[in-house]
Motif scaffolding. Structure first.
Motif, mmCIF file in Angstrom:
data_model
loop_
_atom_site.group_PDB
_atom_site.id
_atom_site.type_symbol
_atom_site.label_atom_id
_atom_site.label_comp_id
_atom_site.label_asym_id
_atom_site.label_seq_id
_atom_site.Cartn_x
_atom_site.Cartn_y
_atom_site.Cartn_z
ATOM 1 N N GLY A 1 0.804 -1.212 0.000
ATOM 2 C CA GLY A 1 0.000 0.000 0.000
ATOM 3 C C GLY A 1 0.838 1.263 0.000
ATOM 4 N N THR A 2 0.219 2.348 0.425
ATOM 5 C CA THR A 2 0.864 3.655 0.426
ATOM 6 C C THR A 2 0.563 4.381 1.733
ATOM 7 O OG1 THR A 2 -1.056 4.677 -0.642
ATOM 8 C CG2 THR A 2 0.722 3.886 -2.082
ATOM 9 N N ARG B 1 -0.043 -13.267 6.617
ATOM 10 C CA ARG B 1 -1.130 -12.613 7.353
ATOM 11 C C ARG B 1 -1.201 -11.122 7.050
ATOM 12 N NH1 ARG B 1 -4.842 -10.640 9.075
ATOM 13 N NH2 ARG B 1 -5.969 -10.927 11.063
ATOM 14 N N LEU B 2 -0.041 -10.477 6.972
ATOM 15 C CA LEU B 2 -0.006 -9.034 6.744
ATOM 16 C C LEU B 2 -0.403 -8.652 5.323
ATOM 17 C CD1 LEU B 2 3.253 -8.271 8.727
ATOM 18 C CD2 LEU B 2 0.979 -7.386 9.288
ATOM 19 N N LEU B 3 -0.343 -9.598 4.395
ATOM 20 C CA LEU B 3 -0.745 -9.326 3.026
ATOM 21 C C LEU B 3 -2.251 -9.498 2.822
ATOM 22 C CD1 LEU B 3 2.190 -10.934 1.013
ATOM 23 C CD2 LEU B 3 1.653 -8.502 1.221
ATOM 24 N N GLU B 4 -2.956 -9.925 3.873
ATOM 25 C CA GLU B 4 -4.403 -10.047 3.759
ATOM 26 C C GLU B 4 -5.042 -8.659 3.631
ATOM 27 O OE1 GLU B 4 -5.975 -12.336 6.964
ATOM 28 O OE2 GLU B 4 -4.824 -14.135 6.445
ATOM 29 N N PRO B 5 -6.168 -8.565 2.923
ATOM 30 C CA PRO B 5 -6.820 -7.253 2.731
ATOM 31 C C PRO B 5 -7.121 -6.569 4.066
ATOM 32 C CG PRO B 5 -7.802 -8.917 1.308
ATOM 33 C CD PRO B 5 -6.869 -9.653 2.225
ATOM 34 N N GLY B 6 -6.842 -5.293 4.116
ATOM 35 C CA GLY B 6 -7.169 -4.498 5.300
ATOM 36 C C GLY B 6 -6.054 -4.339 6.298
#
Length: 303
Positions: A165-166, A288-293
């Motif tokens: 993300g950003t 886990r950290l690449l999951e949406p949100g």
């Protein structure tokens, strides 16, 4: 050899806690036994390691030298243990996670709780790093995983990365600051006349980076994003804050968001780790950290 890893760990505990009694408690030893072990080590070495200053046990100059260099051996031994355990079981004995200082580490707690509930054998160590310090923490071995590394990785490094993300920023000033009522967009020539509040890049070996500064602008350097926001609230200077924090402060009337004629670019964020160091705990956190949100979760600012 008179110095052992156990002896170095003992000296480290005493120095960190300031007394033999507190160190003995941390090491699950009887204080008298710890005192005897130190006295025996001093006799074998031929010099004193500690001296009494008030109620604290303070290292002598020789003891300081011994422990400072010895801590490198303790870290190396810990890394060796971690690598051996990872080879034997696939699980790291410790996973060190560096988090970009503009993110909210507390928002990671539910994910950590989930990890502990299912895979509690790996110790976790969290730390904040700022700007280039995120990449530097990988380069120097302070961290195994970086959450929210900012900008491009340094050249020549073998890092595995995933886009995460950003991070958007807003330029903020105190309501009573001279720029609070300035017409927008504020020209760079006007903004640079006022002190900028900045959080120091935490790089130790790589070249430090800066972000959002104008040429010739005076700066006040503070240790973290909370101190930066506090300094801007009382008008010590101006600067960019993460959009979630800026909007919260503006909603409370503590800061005003102003537009610049050259706004700070939106920063790309990365998950990053050494490509040649993989373990099951690292793999779990990356997945886990690449999951949406998840990226948005760590950018949320709460009181």
């Amino acid at each position: 050899m008179k110095i052992s890893l156990e002896a170095l760990a003992m000296l480290d505990a005493i120095e960190a806690r300031g007394s033999f009694a507190a160190a003995a408690d941390a090491l699950h030893r009887v204080p008298s036994a710890l005192t005897h072990a130190v006295r025996k080590l001093e006799e074998d070495l031929g010099f004193e390691l500690f001296q009494k200053v008030g109620r604290r046990a303070v290292l002598t100059a020789a003891g300081r030298t011994l422990l400072d260099d010895g801590r490198a051996l303790l870290r190396a031994a810990g890394d060796l243990e971690c690598r051996a355990r990872r080879i034997a079981t696939g699980w790291e004995s410790e996973l060190r996670i560096a988090i970009e200082g503009a993110l909210d580490a507390a928002a990671l707690n539910p994910i950590i709780a989930e990890f502990y509930a299912n895979y509690g054998g790996t110790r976790l160590k969290l730390m904040y790093e700022v700007l280039g310090g995120t990449w530097d923490s990988l380069a120097t071995g302070r961290a195994d995983l970086v959450i929210g590394a900012v900008g491009d990785p340094p050249p020549g490094a073998s890092y595995a990365t995933r886009s995460w993300g950003t991070l958007e920023f807003a330029f903020c000033v105190a309501p009573h600051h001279p720029l609070a009522d300035a017409p927008e967009p504020i020209p760079a020539d006007l903004a640079r006349q006022y002190r900028a509040i900045v959080v120091a890049d935490t790089s130790r070996q790589l070249v430090a980076r800066t972000a959002g500064l104008l040429d010739g602008q005076d700066t006040l350097t503070v240790p973290d994003i909370a101190a930066k926001a506090a300094a801007q609230r009382i008008g010590l200077g101006v600067g960019h804050l993460p959009i979630a924090l800026a909007e919260r402060e503006a909603a409370a009337g503590r800061l005003k968001i102003k537009k610049l004629d050259a706004p700070k670019p939106i920063a790309p964020l990365w998950l990053a780790w050494q490509s040649n160091q993989r373990g099951r705990a690292l793999d779990w956190f990356v997945e886990r950290l690449l999951e949406p949100g998840c990226a948005a979760l760590l950018q949320r600012i709460e009181d």
